[in-house]
Design a protein around this motif. Structure first.
Motif, PDB file in Angstrom:
ATOM      1  N   UNK A  88     -37.143 -31.766  -1.706  1.00 28.30           N
ATOM      2  CA  UNK A  88     -36.091 -31.305  -2.606  1.00 28.30           C
ATOM      3  C   UNK A  88     -36.165 -31.940  -3.992  1.00 28.30           C
ATOM      4  N   UNK A  89     -35.820 -31.167  -4.989  1.00 29.41           N
ATOM      5  CA  UNK A  89     -35.446 -31.724  -6.280  1.00 29.41           C
ATOM      6  C   UNK A  89     -33.989 -32.161  -6.165  1.00 29.41           C
ATOM      7  N   UNK A  90     -33.726 -33.382  -6.606  1.00 31.48           N
ATOM      8  CA  UNK A  90     -32.386 -33.960  -6.509  1.00 31.48           C
ATOM      9  C   UNK A  90     -31.835 -34.182  -7.905  1.00 31.48           C
ATOM     10  N   UNK A  91     -30.574 -33.970  -8.051  1.00 26.22           N
ATOM     11  CA  UNK A  91     -29.987 -34.060  -9.385  1.00 26.22           C
ATOM     12  C   UNK A  91     -28.574 -34.613  -9.314  1.00 26.22           C
ATOM     13  N   UNK A  92     -28.153 -35.127 -10.430  1.00 26.27           N
ATOM     14  CA  UNK A  92     -26.765 -35.533 -10.610  1.00 26.27           C
ATOM     15  C   UNK A  92     -26.134 -34.661 -11.691  1.00 26.27           C
ATOM     16  N   UNK A  93     -24.952 -34.213 -11.390  1.00 21.77           N
ATOM     17  CA  UNK A  93     -24.154 -33.431 -12.315  1.00 21.77           C
ATOM     18  C   UNK A  93     -22.808 -34.130 -12.455  1.00 21.77           C
ATOM     19  N   UNK A  94     -22.080 -33.757 -13.478  1.00 23.25           N
ATOM     20  CA  UNK A  94     -20.737 -34.304 -13.609  1.00 23.25           C
ATOM     21  C   UNK A  94     -19.807 -33.237 -14.159  1.00 23.25           C
ATOM     22  N   UNK A  95     -18.539 -33.424 -13.868  1.00 27.07           N
ATOM     23  CA  UNK A  95     -17.556 -32.437 -14.305  1.00 27.07           C
ATOM     24  C   UNK A  95     -16.270 -33.126 -14.718  1.00 27.07           C
TER      25      UNK A  95
ATOM     26  N   UNK B 140     -19.242 -27.755 -14.897  1.00 27.48           N
ATOM     27  CA  UNK B 140     -20.074 -28.840 -14.406  1.00 27.48           C
ATOM     28  C   UNK B 140     -21.306 -28.956 -15.303  1.00 27.48           C
ATOM     29  N   UNK B 141     -21.682 -30.202 -15.606  1.00 35.68           N
ATOM     30  CA  UNK B 141     -22.757 -30.489 -16.562  1.00 35.68           C
ATOM     31  C   UNK B 141     -23.896 -31.203 -15.840  1.00 35.68           C
ATOM     32  N   UNK B 142     -25.105 -30.679 -15.985  1.00 33.45           N
ATOM     33  CA  UNK B 142     -26.278 -31.366 -15.441  1.00 33.45           C
ATOM     34  C   UNK B 142     -26.589 -32.578 -16.297  1.00 33.45           C
ATOM     35  N   UNK B 143     -26.937 -33.711 -15.669  1.00 36.67           N
ATOM     36  CA  UNK B 143     -27.271 -34.899 -16.454  1.00 36.67           C
ATOM     37  C   UNK B 143     -28.665 -35.439 -16.162  1.00 36.67           C
ATOM     38  N   UNK B 144     -29.130 -35.370 -14.930  1.00 27.57           N
ATOM     39  CA  UNK B 144     -30.511 -35.772 -14.676  1.00 27.57           C
ATOM     40  C   UNK B 144     -30.973 -35.318 -13.305  1.00 27.57           C
ATOM     41  N   UNK B 145     -32.284 -35.239 -13.155  1.00 24.61           N
ATOM     42  CA  UNK B 145     -32.862 -34.810 -11.889  1.00 24.61           C
ATOM     43  C   UNK B 145     -34.209 -35.476 -11.666  1.00 24.61           C
ATOM     44  N   UNK B 146     -34.627 -35.455 -10.413  1.00 20.76           N
ATOM     45  CA  UNK B 146     -35.921 -36.001 -10.021  1.00 20.76           C
ATOM     46  C   UNK B 146     -36.521 -35.035  -9.014  1.00 20.76           C
TER      47      UNK B 146
END
Length: 122
Positions: free
Chosen positions: A31-38, A44-50
């Motif tokens: 999986x690609x994993x990501x952090x979002x915030x709202x 909701x806003x994407x902030x980073x992924x790996x």
């Protein structure tokens, strides 16, 4: 794969916090994993992924302050947040997608954690 985010809390401006997202499932490493915030009332806003090759991508708003990492053996993804600002206050979500063609496209992520609240305030 199921996701469970944790680690949120109250922190002073300039402080640090580390969020964790625990996953369960045999295909975690694909999986690609990501952090979002709202923020309340906003999208909701994407902030980073790996991704599965450990390549990382960062939004300009967090570049140089936040770091994403993953531990495939323990099925966890982390968000290290440094130099926190009041505008970082939000509910933070981890997301996972098998095929993520566009990091900041919410529909590319089929799995989501429940969110953990981060408040940056003195």
């Amino acid at each position: 794969v199921q996701l469970q985010a944790s680690g949120g809390g109250l922190v002073q401006p300039g402080g640090s916090l580390r969020l964790s997202c625990a996953a369960s499932g045999a295909t975690f490493h694909y999986y690609t994993l990501a952090w979002w915030r709202q923020v309340a009332g906003k999208e909701r806003e994407w902030i980073l992924s790996i991704n599965s090759a450990d390549t990382t991508y960062y939004a300009d708003s967090v570049k140089g302050r936040f770091t994403i990492s993953r531990d495939n053996a323990n099925e966890k993804v982390y968000l290290q947040m440094d130099s926190l600002k009041p505008e970082d206050t939000a509910m933070y979500y981890c997301g996972a997608g098998i095929v993520v063609l566009q990091n900041d496209l919410e529909s590319d992520y089929e799995l989501w954690g429940q969110g953990t609240l981060v408040t940056v305030s003195s």
